[in-house]
Design an enzyme around this catalytic site. Sequence first.
Site, PDB file in Angstrom:
ATOM      1  N   ASN A  13       0.872  -1.170   0.000  1.00  0.00           N
ATOM      2  CA  ASN A  13       0.000   0.000   0.000  1.00  0.00           C
ATOM      3  C   ASN A  13       0.912   1.223   0.000  1.00  0.00           C
ATOM      4  OD1 ASN A  13      -1.818   2.034   0.421  1.00  0.00           O
ATOM      5  ND2 ASN A  13      -2.334   1.443   2.536  1.00  0.00           N
ATOM      6  N   TRP A  14       1.110   1.766  -1.185  1.00  0.00           N
ATOM      7  CA  TRP A  14       2.043   2.900  -1.294  1.00  0.00           C
ATOM      8  C   TRP A  14       1.464   4.182  -0.707  1.00  0.00           C
ATOM      9  CZ3 TRP A  14       4.353   2.549  -6.981  1.00  0.00           C
ATOM     10  CH2 TRP A  14       5.185   1.426  -7.061  1.00  0.00           C
ATOM     11  N   LYS A  15       0.164   4.183  -0.440  1.00  0.00           N
ATOM     12  CA  LYS A  15      -0.519   5.393   0.041  1.00  0.00           C
ATOM     13  C   LYS A  15      -0.243   6.544  -0.932  1.00  0.00           C
ATOM     14  CE  LYS A  15      -0.353   3.486   4.636  1.00  0.00           C
ATOM     15  NZ  LYS A  15      -0.428   3.700   6.076  1.00  0.00           N
ATOM     16  N   HIS A  96      -9.689   1.542   4.155  1.00  0.00           N
ATOM     17  CA  HIS A  96      -8.479   1.746   4.953  1.00  0.00           C
ATOM     18  C   HIS A  96      -8.779   2.738   6.083  1.00  0.00           C
ATOM     19  CE1 HIS A  96      -4.470   2.996   6.142  1.00  0.00           C
ATOM     20  NE2 HIS A  96      -4.061   1.846   5.638  1.00  0.00           N
ATOM     21  N   GLU A  98      -7.222   5.170   7.198  1.00  0.00           N
ATOM     22  CA  GLU A  98      -6.976   6.582   6.875  1.00  0.00           C
ATOM     23  C   GLU A  98      -8.176   7.177   6.139  1.00  0.00           C
ATOM     24  OE1 GLU A  98      -3.165   5.940   5.018  1.00  0.00           O
ATOM     25  OE2 GLU A  98      -2.294   5.535   6.987  1.00  0.00           O
ATOM     26  N   GLU A 168      -5.995  -4.225  10.562  1.00  0.00           N
ATOM     27  CA  GLU A 168      -4.975  -3.200  10.751  1.00  0.00           C
ATOM     28  C   GLU A 168      -5.313  -2.375  11.987  1.00  0.00           C
ATOM     29  OE1 GLU A 168      -2.775  -2.320   6.792  1.00  0.00           O
ATOM     30  OE2 GLU A 168      -4.482  -0.975   6.982  1.00  0.00           O
ATOM     31  N   GLY A 174       1.930   2.890  10.724  1.00  0.00           N
ATOM     32  CA  GLY A 174       2.902   3.964  10.551  1.00  0.00           C
ATOM     33  C   GLY A 174       3.537   4.439  11.848  1.00  0.00           C
ATOM     34  N   SER A 213       2.892  -1.504  10.608  1.00  0.00           N
ATOM     35  CA  SER A 213       4.318  -1.553  10.934  1.00  0.00           C
ATOM     36  C   SER A 213       4.943  -2.931  10.705  1.00  0.00           C
ATOM     37  CB  SER A 213       4.576  -1.061  12.364  1.00  0.00           C
ATOM     38  OG  SER A 213       4.183   0.308  12.485  1.00  0.00           O
ATOM     39  N   GLY A 234       2.577  -0.841   4.385  1.00  0.00           N
ATOM     40  CA  GLY A 234       2.628   0.564   4.019  1.00  0.00           C
ATOM     41  C   GLY A 234       4.062   1.033   3.840  1.00  0.00           C
ATOM     42  N   GLY A 235       4.601   1.687   4.865  1.00  0.00           N
ATOM     43  CA  GLY A 235       5.925   2.308   4.777  1.00  0.00           C
ATOM     44  C   GLY A 235       7.002   1.385   4.222  1.00  0.00           C
TER      45      GLY A 235
HETATM   46  P1  PGA Z   1       2.413   0.734   7.723  1.00  0.00           P
HETATM   47  O1  PGA Z   1       0.966   0.914   7.042  1.00  0.00           O
HETATM   48  O2  PGA Z   1       2.981  -0.554   7.220  1.00  0.00           O
HETATM   49  O3  PGA Z   1       3.188   1.941   7.258  1.00  0.00           O
HETATM   50  O4  PGA Z   1       2.191   0.733   9.194  1.00  0.00           O
HETATM   51  C1  PGA Z   1       0.123  -0.189   6.812  1.00  0.00           C
HETATM   52  C2  PGA Z   1      -1.149   0.290   6.183  1.00  0.00           C
HETATM   53  O5  PGA Z   1      -1.640   1.358   6.568  1.00  0.00           O
HETATM   54  O6  PGA Z   1      -1.711  -0.361   5.273  1.00  0.00           O
END
Ligand code: PGA
Length: 251
Positions: A13-15, A96, A98, A168, A174, A213, A234-235
């Site tokens: 998930n590159w966001k 998600h 977010e 999640e 994050g 994470s 994500g990250g």
């Molecule tokens: P993260 O994000 O790996 O940066 O914690 C995961 C996500 O939000 O899908």
Amino acid sequence: MEAAVRRKLVAANWKMNGSSAANAQWVAAWRAVKAPCEVAVCAPFVYLPQVGAGLAGTSAELGAQNLSEQAPGAFTGEVAGEMLLEVGCRWVIVGHSERRAMYGENSELVAKKAARAVALGLKPIVCVGETLAERDAGRTLEVVGTQLAAVLSLCPVEQLASGALAYEPVWAIGTGRTATPAQAQEVHAAIRAQLARADTQAAQRARILYGGSVKPGNAGELFAQPDIDGGLIGGASLAAAEFAAICAAAT
Ligand code: PGA
């Protein structure tokens, strides 16, 4: 109950990250990787054609991070599932945290988006998860259960199993603070039990990803849990080498 063979799935998930140059580097590095699992790369809308072309011939499939609950029409700023299919997406992240927290997506809208995805043959990755306050109040299973119930009211488990669910915990996204494998497994097992109450067999096939994470250093332990079928990253998905190392843990 007969044990299901669920192939692990690791999704990037590159966001809202990436650029034409960075994406080109990422896919060039990825082309040398042999992942032992299924892989989806969920890029920002505008880069989907570029990333899709770069992933062609690799085992990774293209995904988006959101879709409209509507069919094409007068919905300024929205992107329809039909459009995602046309540019080569097989996957789409839905709900998600977010988007729930910052863009007002409630469980009802998330359910409509998931239903729209499966109706079109896009594989949704439907996200659920509790906040830290909810966990501290002992409400994790209730919150996740309610989020999941909304989706199940519009999508049969059979259809959700074509895609995946992702647990999640919001407090782990994050933040560098991962759920322990035991904490994650407890919620994953509860999710599978809830799916099984609706459809025992499809529940055994459904993949439940953990996200929050995940790093090369903790992925193996998480993915070894009986009900953790991969990850939503994500990250750590922004560098192809780090993402590849996480995929390597998904055997
Ligand atoms: P993260 O994000 O790996 O940066 O914690 C995961 C996500 O939000 O899908």
